[in-house]
Design a protein around this motif. Structure first.
Motif, PDB file in Angstrom:
ATOM      1  N   GLU A  32     103.412 -70.861  10.476  1.00 50.08           N
ATOM      2  CA  GLU A  32     104.211 -70.009  11.355  1.00 50.08           C
ATOM      3  C   GLU A  32     105.658 -70.487  11.410  1.00 50.08           C
ATOM      4  N   LEU A  33     105.887 -71.776  11.375  1.00 50.10           N
ATOM      5  CA  LEU A  33     107.247 -72.306  11.354  1.00 50.10           C
ATOM      6  C   LEU A  33     107.973 -71.906  10.079  1.00 50.10           C
ATOM      7  N   VAL A  34     107.271 -71.957   8.959  1.00 52.65           N
ATOM      8  CA  VAL A  34     107.875 -71.531   7.696  1.00 52.65           C
ATOM      9  C   VAL A  34     108.174 -70.037   7.733  1.00 52.65           C
ATOM     10  N   ARG A  35     107.255 -69.267   8.277  1.00 51.24           N
ATOM     11  CA  ARG A  35     107.447 -67.819   8.369  1.00 51.24           C
ATOM     12  C   ARG A  35     108.701 -67.483   9.185  1.00 51.24           C
ATOM     13  N   LEU A  36     108.877 -68.155  10.310  1.00 45.83           N
ATOM     14  CA  LEU A  36     110.054 -67.920  11.152  1.00 45.83           C
ATOM     15  C   LEU A  36     111.336 -68.344  10.442  1.00 45.83           C
ATOM     16  N   ALA A  37     111.280 -69.467   9.723  1.00 47.54           N
ATOM     17  CA  ALA A  37     112.465 -69.936   8.996  1.00 47.54           C
ATOM     18  C   ALA A  37     112.875 -68.943   7.923  1.00 47.54           C
ATOM     19  N   LYS A  38     111.901 -68.328   7.298  1.00 45.80           N
ATOM     20  CA  LYS A  38     112.219 -67.339   6.270  1.00 45.80           C
ATOM     21  C   LYS A  38     112.884 -66.103   6.868  1.00 45.80           C
ATOM     22  N   THR A  39     112.504 -65.740   8.082  1.00 47.02           N
ATOM     23  CA  THR A  39     113.138 -64.579   8.708  1.00 47.02           C
ATOM     24  C   THR A  39     114.613 -64.852   9.002  1.00 47.02           C
ATOM     25  N   GLU A  40     114.989 -66.140   9.111  1.00 51.01           N
ATOM     26  CA  GLU A  40     116.396 -66.515   9.285  1.00 51.01           C
ATOM     27  C   GLU A  40     117.168 -66.462   7.977  1.00 51.01           C
ATOM     28  N   GLY A  41     116.446 -66.317   6.876  1.00 55.14           N
ATOM     29  CA  GLY A  41     117.105 -66.344   5.579  1.00 55.14           C
ATOM     30  C   GLY A  41     117.355 -67.742   5.057  1.00 55.14           C
ATOM     31  N   LEU A  42     116.686 -68.751   5.612  1.00 54.72           N
ATOM     32  CA  LEU A  42     116.867 -70.116   5.145  1.00 54.72           C
ATOM     33  C   LEU A  42     116.228 -70.295   3.764  1.00 54.72           C
ATOM     34  N   PRO A  43     116.799 -71.184   2.930  1.00 58.38           N
ATOM     35  CA  PRO A  43     116.275 -71.384   1.562  1.00 58.38           C
ATOM     36  C   PRO A  43     115.024 -72.245   1.562  1.00 58.38           C
ATOM     37  N   ILE A  44     113.944 -71.718   2.097  1.00 60.15           N
ATOM     38  CA  ILE A  44     112.714 -72.488   2.293  1.00 60.15           C
ATOM     39  C   ILE A  44     111.549 -71.799   1.586  1.00 60.15           C
ATOM     40  N   THR A  45     110.772 -72.598   0.867  1.00 63.57           N
ATOM     41  CA  THR A  45     109.552 -72.132   0.226  1.00 63.57           C
ATOM     42  C   THR A  45     108.416 -73.083   0.608  1.00 63.57           C
ATOM     43  N   CYS A  46     107.197 -72.706   0.266  1.00 66.53           N
ATOM     44  CA  CYS A  46     106.061 -73.572   0.581  1.00 66.53           C
ATOM     45  C   CYS A  46     104.932 -73.340  -0.395  1.00 66.53           C
ATOM     46  N   GLU A  47     104.027 -74.302  -0.442  1.00 66.81           N
ATOM     47  CA  GLU A  47     102.849 -74.210  -1.305  1.00 66.81           C
ATOM     48  C   GLU A  47     101.603 -74.521  -0.488  1.00 66.81           C
ATOM     49  N   VAL A  48     100.475 -74.115  -1.009  1.00 77.16           N
ATOM     50  CA  VAL A  48      99.180 -74.465  -0.431  1.00 77.16           C
ATOM     51  C   VAL A  48      98.283 -74.920  -1.570  1.00 77.16           C
ATOM     52  N   ALA A  79     117.424 -78.538   6.932  1.00 74.47           N
ATOM     53  CA  ALA A  79     117.746 -77.530   5.921  1.00 74.47           C
ATOM     54  C   ALA A  79     118.716 -76.493   6.486  1.00 74.47           C
ATOM     55  N   ARG A  80     118.514 -76.138   7.742  1.00 71.37           N
ATOM     56  CA  ARG A  80     119.420 -75.201   8.407  1.00 71.37           C
ATOM     57  C   ARG A  80     120.821 -75.810   8.551  1.00 71.37           C
ATOM     58  N   ARG A  81     120.865 -77.076   8.901  1.00 70.30           N
ATOM     59  CA  ARG A  81     122.146 -77.745   9.127  1.00 70.30           C
ATOM     60  C   ARG A  81     122.967 -77.859   7.852  1.00 70.30           C
ATOM     61  N   TYR A  82     122.315 -78.179   6.731  1.00 70.94           N
ATOM     62  CA  TYR A  82     123.055 -78.467   5.508  1.00 70.94           C
ATOM     63  C   TYR A  82     122.939 -77.394   4.433  1.00 70.94           C
ATOM     64  N   GLY A  83     122.010 -76.447   4.602  1.00 68.66           N
ATOM     65  CA  GLY A  83     121.822 -75.425   3.575  1.00 68.66           C
ATOM     66  C   GLY A  83     121.057 -75.935   2.368  1.00 68.66           C
ATOM     67  N   THR A  84     120.223 -76.950   2.578  1.00 65.67           N
ATOM     68  CA  THR A  84     119.470 -77.570   1.496  1.00 65.67           C
ATOM     69  C   THR A  84     118.286 -76.701   1.087  1.00 65.67           C
ATOM     70  N   MET A  85     118.062 -76.588  -0.228  1.00 65.60           N
ATOM     71  CA  MET A  85     116.851 -75.934  -0.721  1.00 65.60           C
ATOM     72  C   MET A  85     115.656 -76.814  -0.377  1.00 65.60           C
ATOM     73  N   LEU A  86     114.724 -76.288   0.422  1.00 67.33           N
ATOM     74  CA  LEU A  86     113.592 -77.072   0.922  1.00 67.33           C
ATOM     75  C   LEU A  86     112.277 -76.418   0.540  1.00 67.33           C
TER      76      LEU A  86
END
Length: 442
Positions: free
Chosen positions: A265-281, A246-253
């Motif tokens: 924690e990985l998702v949390r860190l990715a969000k601090t980078e501003g990557l277009p990442i969301t998650c569900e539980v 997602a970081r490489r291509y800018g894909t909505m993930l």
């Protein structure tokens, strides 16, 4: 709905933050202060402070009024698996639980790999009135990605019509029901294509190699070993991999059914980078854990597997700090006779949940652990925005579904009283507070 309907005395819940106790007190307040009446006419709502005149008046005093909820992760089993459930049976379960829109996964038979298979699902869904069913495309080969490109970019009226029913691309990084694990050499191309055509990817994240290694080491054949055979590190490694793409291509993930603190924690860190990442539980990863295998046995087998109490706590913290964007059920019905098999590890993975999601969350809100507005954010606003579903909130002039809830009603969940064709629930006997009283569509 014919004629006009005036709803008086209810408390409208939006996604803006508030403390749950004042909302509950407001819902119990007979004075009507802070309440707005809703007039429904010609399929649209009008918010008014006056009583007005209507063909029907509904007294909603003491009730909470929500927009129709969205479950962004369901398996309704049609076509090909209708001995387990159908679109009609599971849509009825959804509506009974206040869910009026669902996003349905591609692991049916045939899988939703082609435009023709997708169109067949859309046609089947036309006869379903209990909820609005949207669909994911799936892919395991380059040819399937070509089908997605056609659906997503072909300018013909037919493709544009079908695209409106498509949530995006679902990728299985490891096998689950239907064995749709994507070929490794296709994964990166999927991310590149979806970035190009602005199509969101939803990913089932488990690492097949780590799962295989864990399986080779474990001799225990009990059902509880399922959680060891698909370890937390498997999810985390897979999440780390797709975040890299997602970081490489800018894909909505979007990360489906996040189950571990490591993955969170990985998702949390990715969000601090501003990557277009969301998650569900899922509710089962929030409310159940490995201690429940002794009580539920094979009924608790799902992918990703149930985790520890520490993971439960980490996921709840992810909801409270906003890292987790959605609660979605991964509703996956199997018949009782399919679950009650030997050896236990041969039981199919998956649990029903579309009808029990809301009462479980309402109970948490009533107890002050989350707010009612959190439920709107997690189960309406965020999935609506991420998947571009086009649903409207409760505002003047909107045309939408309304869910009326009694926040004080106490009841017990029993599978035989629910509407899913499977007839069971992992939350059997659980006491909850808050019940759907009426669902309105217009």
């Amino acid at each position: 709905m014919n004629g006009t309907l005036l709803i008086v005395g209810g408390t409208i819940i939006h996604s803006t933050g508030e403390d749950p106790k004042p909302i509950l007190q407001q819902a119990q307040d007979d004075s009507g202060q802070g309440k707005t009446n809703i007039l429904i006419q010609n399929g649209k709502i009008s918010l008014t402070s006056s009583d007005g005149i209507a063909d029907e008046t509904m007294d909603a005093s003491g009730l909470l009024i929500f927009p129709g909820f969205i479950d962004a992760h369901v398996h309704f089993r049609e076509p090909g698996l209708t001995h387990k459930a159908t679109m009609a049976s599971e849509a009825a379960a959804a509506r009974a639980g206040g869910v009026t829109t669902v996003c349905e996964m591609p692991n049916t038979n045939p899988p939703t790999f082609t435009v023709d298979a997708f169109a067949d699902k859309v046609e089947r869904a036309k006869k379903i009135t209990d909820c609005d069913i949207r669909f994911f495309m799936g892919a395991i080969t380059h040819d399937h990605l070509s089908e997605l490109r056609k659906l997503w970019t072909d300018p013909s009226p037919e493709m544009k019509r079908l695209k409106k029913r498509c949530c995006g691309l679902k990728l299985f990084l490891e096998n689950s029901t239907g064995d749709l694990k994507i070929e490794p050499e296709v994964v990166e191309e999927a991310f590149r294509l979806c970035a190009e055509i602005h199509c969101p990817i939803t990913a089932h994240c488990e690492d097949a190699r780590l799962n295989e290694a864990a399986n080779a080491e474990i001799t225990d054949e009990g059902v509880a070993s399922h959680s060891l055979r698909r370890p937390p590190e498997s999810e985390a490694t897979s999440i780390e991999y797709v975040i890299t793409l997602a970081r490489r291509y800018g894909t909505m993930l979007h990360i489906a059914h996040l189950s571990t603190g490591l993955g969170l924690e990985l998702v949390r860190l990715a969000k601090t980078e501003g990557l277009p990442i969301t998650c569900e539980v899922t509710p089962h990863h929030l409310f159940l854990n490995t201690d429940d295998y002794g009580r539920l046995g094979t009924y608790l087998k799902m992918n990703p597997p149930i985790r520890s109490t520490e993971d439960n706590a980490a996921l709840w913290q992810g909801i409270k700090d906003g890292t987790i964007d959605m609660v979605a059920t991964d509703h996956a019905p199997h018949l009782k006779e399919e679950k009650e098999v030997s050896p236990p590890l041969s039981a199919p993975s998956g649990v029903p949940g579309v009808e029990t999601m809301l009462p479980l969350l309402l109970t948490e809100a009533q107890q002050g652990n989350i707010t009612y507005s959190d439920i709107v954010r997690l189960c309406f606003m965020n999935p609506n925005e991420h998947y571009r579903l086009g649903k409207e909130d409760i505002v003047d002039g909107a045309s939408l579904d309304l869910v009326l809830v009694d926040p004080k009603e106490e009841w017990e969940i029993h599978g035989e009283e629910l509407h899913s064709a499977c007839g069971w629930t992992p939350f059997e006997g659980r006491k909850v507070v808050g019940k759907v009283i009426r669902v309105l569509s217009f």
